[in-house]
Design a protein around this motif. Structure first.
Motif, PDB file in Angstrom:
ATOM      1  N   LEU A 163      18.747   7.031 -41.156  1.00 51.70           N
ATOM      2  CA  LEU A 163      19.099   5.691 -41.596  1.00 51.70           C
ATOM      3  C   LEU A 163      18.244   4.708 -40.815  1.00 51.70           C
ATOM      4  O   LEU A 163      18.309   4.669 -39.578  1.00 51.70           O
ATOM      5  CB  LEU A 163      20.584   5.409 -41.375  1.00 51.70           C
ATOM      6  CG  LEU A 163      21.545   5.926 -42.472  1.00 51.70           C
ATOM      7  CD1 LEU A 163      21.552   7.448 -42.519  1.00 51.70           C
ATOM      8  CD2 LEU A 163      22.955   5.396 -42.254  1.00 51.70           C
ATOM      9  N   GLY A 185      29.072  -5.843 -47.758  1.00 48.98           N
ATOM     10  CA  GLY A 185      29.474  -5.546 -46.382  1.00 48.98           C
ATOM     11  C   GLY A 185      30.746  -6.264 -45.980  1.00 48.98           C
ATOM     12  O   GLY A 185      31.446  -6.803 -46.825  1.00 48.98           O
ATOM     13  N   LEU A 210      18.722  -1.434 -45.457  1.00 49.25           N
ATOM     14  CA  LEU A 210      19.036  -0.161 -44.801  1.00 49.25           C
ATOM     15  C   LEU A 210      18.492   0.950 -45.685  1.00 49.25           C
ATOM     16  O   LEU A 210      18.918   1.114 -46.829  1.00 49.25           O
ATOM     17  CB  LEU A 210      20.543   0.006 -44.614  1.00 49.25           C
ATOM     18  CG  LEU A 210      20.985   1.326 -43.954  1.00 49.25           C
ATOM     19  CD1 LEU A 210      20.480   1.408 -42.514  1.00 49.25           C
ATOM     20  CD2 LEU A 210      22.515   1.466 -43.991  1.00 49.25           C
ATOM     21  N   LEU A 236      22.066  -5.085 -47.358  1.00 53.11           N
ATOM     22  CA  LEU A 236      23.344  -5.417 -46.725  1.00 53.11           C
ATOM     23  C   LEU A 236      23.398  -6.930 -46.535  1.00 53.11           C
ATOM     24  O   LEU A 236      23.038  -7.463 -45.483  1.00 53.11           O
ATOM     25  CB  LEU A 236      23.471  -4.682 -45.382  1.00 53.11           C
ATOM     26  CG  LEU A 236      23.279  -3.163 -45.437  1.00 53.11           C
ATOM     27  CD1 LEU A 236      23.477  -2.555 -44.049  1.00 53.11           C
ATOM     28  CD2 LEU A 236      24.229  -2.527 -46.440  1.00 53.11           C
ATOM     29  N   VAL A 247      29.251  -3.497 -43.190  1.00 53.00           N
ATOM     30  CA  VAL A 247      29.103  -2.054 -43.298  1.00 53.00           C
ATOM     31  C   VAL A 247      28.980  -1.442 -41.902  1.00 53.00           C
ATOM     32  O   VAL A 247      28.230  -1.955 -41.063  1.00 53.00           O
ATOM     33  CB  VAL A 247      27.857  -1.703 -44.145  1.00 53.00           C
ATOM     34  CG1 VAL A 247      27.595  -0.207 -44.126  1.00 53.00           C
ATOM     35  CG2 VAL A 247      28.049  -2.171 -45.580  1.00 53.00           C
ATOM     36  N   ASN A 248      29.713  -0.368 -41.680  1.00 57.05           N
ATOM     37  CA  ASN A 248      29.677   0.346 -40.402  1.00 57.05           C
ATOM     38  C   ASN A 248      28.555   1.384 -40.458  1.00 57.05           C
ATOM     39  O   ASN A 248      28.757   2.505 -40.925  1.00 57.05           O
ATOM     40  CB  ASN A 248      31.032   1.011 -40.146  1.00 57.05           C
ATOM     41  CG  ASN A 248      31.119   1.630 -38.768  1.00 57.05           C
ATOM     42  OD1 ASN A 248      30.102   1.987 -38.160  1.00 57.05           O
ATOM     43  ND2 ASN A 248      32.336   1.775 -38.258  1.00 57.05           N
ATOM     44  N   VAL A 249      27.368   1.001 -39.992  1.00 59.87           N
ATOM     45  CA  VAL A 249      26.209   1.890 -40.067  1.00 59.87           C
ATOM     46  C   VAL A 249      26.369   3.120 -39.180  1.00 59.87           C
ATOM     47  O   VAL A 249      26.040   4.236 -39.600  1.00 59.87           O
ATOM     48  CB  VAL A 249      24.914   1.120 -39.752  1.00 59.87           C
ATOM     49  CG1 VAL A 249      23.716   2.069 -39.728  1.00 59.87           C
ATOM     50  CG2 VAL A 249      24.693   0.026 -40.797  1.00 59.87           C
ATOM     51  N   MET A 255      28.262   5.682 -41.003  1.00 60.84           N
ATOM     52  CA  MET A 255      27.437   6.286 -42.057  1.00 60.84           C
ATOM     53  C   MET A 255      26.506   7.345 -41.467  1.00 60.84           C
ATOM     54  O   MET A 255      26.305   8.412 -42.046  1.00 60.84           O
ATOM     55  CB  MET A 255      26.625   5.213 -42.779  1.00 60.84           C
ATOM     56  CG  MET A 255      27.452   4.236 -43.594  1.00 60.84           C
ATOM     57  SD  MET A 255      26.456   2.880 -44.298  1.00 60.84           S
ATOM     58  CE  MET A 255      25.456   3.769 -45.494  1.00 60.84           C
ATOM     59  N   GLU A 256      25.926   7.060 -40.298  1.00 57.08           N
ATOM     60  CA  GLU A 256      25.042   8.018 -39.646  1.00 57.08           C
ATOM     61  C   GLU A 256      25.793   9.292 -39.279  1.00 57.08           C
ATOM     62  O   GLU A 256      25.292  10.405 -39.487  1.00 57.08           O
ATOM     63  CB  GLU A 256      24.415   7.401 -38.395  1.00 57.08           C
ATOM     64  CG  GLU A 256      23.413   6.308 -38.700  1.00 57.08           C
ATOM     65  CD  GLU A 256      22.871   5.646 -37.456  1.00 57.08           C
ATOM     66  OE1 GLU A 256      21.672   5.313 -37.430  1.00 57.08           O
ATOM     67  OE2 GLU A 256      23.661   5.471 -36.492  1.00 57.08           O
ATOM     68  N   ARG A 312      16.994   0.794 -40.312  1.00 53.26           N
ATOM     69  CA  ARG A 312      17.304  -0.612 -40.573  1.00 53.26           C
ATOM     70  C   ARG A 312      16.016  -1.438 -40.571  1.00 53.26           C
ATOM     71  O   ARG A 312      15.166  -1.302 -39.684  1.00 53.26           O
ATOM     72  CB  ARG A 312      18.270  -1.127 -39.509  1.00 53.26           C
ATOM     73  CG  ARG A 312      18.904  -2.481 -39.817  1.00 53.26           C
ATOM     74  CD  ARG A 312      19.908  -2.384 -40.942  1.00 53.26           C
ATOM     75  NE  ARG A 312      20.442  -3.667 -41.316  1.00 53.26           N
ATOM     76  CZ  ARG A 312      21.683  -4.089 -40.985  1.00 53.26           C
ATOM     77  NH1 ARG A 312      22.475  -3.305 -40.276  1.00 53.26           N
ATOM     78  NH2 ARG A 312      22.110  -5.271 -41.369  1.00 53.26           N
ATOM     79  N   GLY A 350      30.671   3.622 -45.021  1.00 49.75           N
ATOM     80  CA  GLY A 350      30.337   2.378 -44.341  1.00 49.75           C
ATOM     81  C   GLY A 350      31.347   1.270 -44.572  1.00 49.75           C
ATOM     82  O   GLY A 350      31.545   0.407 -43.718  1.00 49.75           O
ATOM     83  N   LEU A 395      17.966   4.894 -46.537  1.00 52.64           N
ATOM     84  CA  LEU A 395      18.469   6.253 -46.331  1.00 52.64           C
ATOM     85  C   LEU A 395      17.316   7.193 -46.668  1.00 52.64           C
ATOM     86  O   LEU A 395      16.984   7.372 -47.843  1.00 52.64           O
ATOM     87  CB  LEU A 395      19.666   6.540 -47.227  1.00 52.64           C
ATOM     88  CG  LEU A 395      20.795   5.492 -47.283  1.00 52.64           C
ATOM     89  CD1 LEU A 395      21.898   5.964 -48.219  1.00 52.64           C
ATOM     90  CD2 LEU A 395      21.343   5.202 -45.897  1.00 52.64           C
TER      91      LEU A 395
END
Length: 263
Positions: free
Chosen positions: A175, A133, A182, A116, A135-137, A140-141, A177, A207, A184
């Protein structure tokens, strides 16, 4: 006859995948040639699965049979002297003859890594997919949770997949960091062709605000592959570990000869 189980780590950048094929050099081909040189006889590897061109592994499981009485360290240290720098045997042990690295597996752990960052990174270019990005983590979660459980993953199946069924179970998705990376981390009972990479591509869309968690649930219900995300690039994917029931790996206890006299 012995059945030797290897844990293999490799950087898949230079290879056309794990399985032997006519259009490029593969990890299986390189390893079987190295085994043949060491054993002085042909060797055939059976693996826990396949990885595509450019995909990596930290814990690929492969087995071969041999009548040679070499110590186990020879199948690790000795074989590593025959392999190139981007392939290594991490462990070797003897398992029952009936052990099957693919059929006996109960789950697998894959990791897909995103970078990212607005700027490219030469150091991780072969092991991640750069997403500029922002990116909205957390989004995503939330979306990733929709994959957990048993579902029909038809929408997340790559072309020319030979699987008999598209039903799969995802046990967990985390997820993680690590600076600008990041990870997965996906654990499941089994995976379709390109399944993890399509899941990653779809979660990246979430994201970036192009999809929502509800879209994940809808895709699982409707099975529309063209409506899912892109197939993420191969270099971000790594097979981390394959899990087996303990009993499938236990060697039988030798039966001691009778010590009694004739009756």
């Amino acid at each position: 006859m012995r059945n030797i189980k290897l844990i293999v780590e490799y950087d898949g950048t230079a290879y056309a995948g794990w399985q032997i094929q006519p259009n490029g050099l593969t990890i299986q081909e390189v390893m079987e040639e190295a085994l043949g040189r060491m054993l002085g006889e042909p060797a055939k590897l059976r693996s826990s699965g396949r990885t595509d061109a450019g995909v990596h592994a930290r814990g690929m499981v492969a087995c071969f049979r041999t009548g040679k009485g070499m110590p186990l360290r020879a199948f690790r240290e000795g074989l590593n002297t025959q392999l190139p720098e981007d392939i290594a045997v991490r462990d070797a042990c003897e398992v029952p003859l009936e052990f099957n690295p693919r059929a006996d597996a109960v789950s697998k752990h894959y990791r897909y890594t995103l970078l990212l960052d607005r700027f490219r990174s030469p150091l991780v270019r072969h092991t991640s997919w750069r997403v500029p990005g922002p990116v909205n983590v957390p989004a995503m979660e939330a979306a990733a949770a929709g994959f957990i459980g048993e579902h029909d993953f038809l929408a997340f199946q790559g072309a020319r997949c030979a699987a008999k069924t598209t039903i799969r179970r995802i046990n967990s998705i985390d997820l993680v960091r690590e600076g600008e990376l990041l990870h997965l981390d996906i654990n499941g009972s089994g995976f379709l062709k390109n399944m993890v990479r399509i899941m990653a591509g779809t979660l990246v869309d979430v994201g970036l605000g192009r999809r929502t968690a509800e879209d994940i649930r809808r895709l699982l219900l409707e099975g529309d592959r063209p409506d899912a995300g892109i197939t993420a690039p191969p270099q971000g994917l790594c097979l981390m570990e394959v899990f087996y029931p303990e009993e499938s790996l236990k060697m039988p206890v030798p039966i001691s000869p009778s010590l009694g006299g004739r009756g």
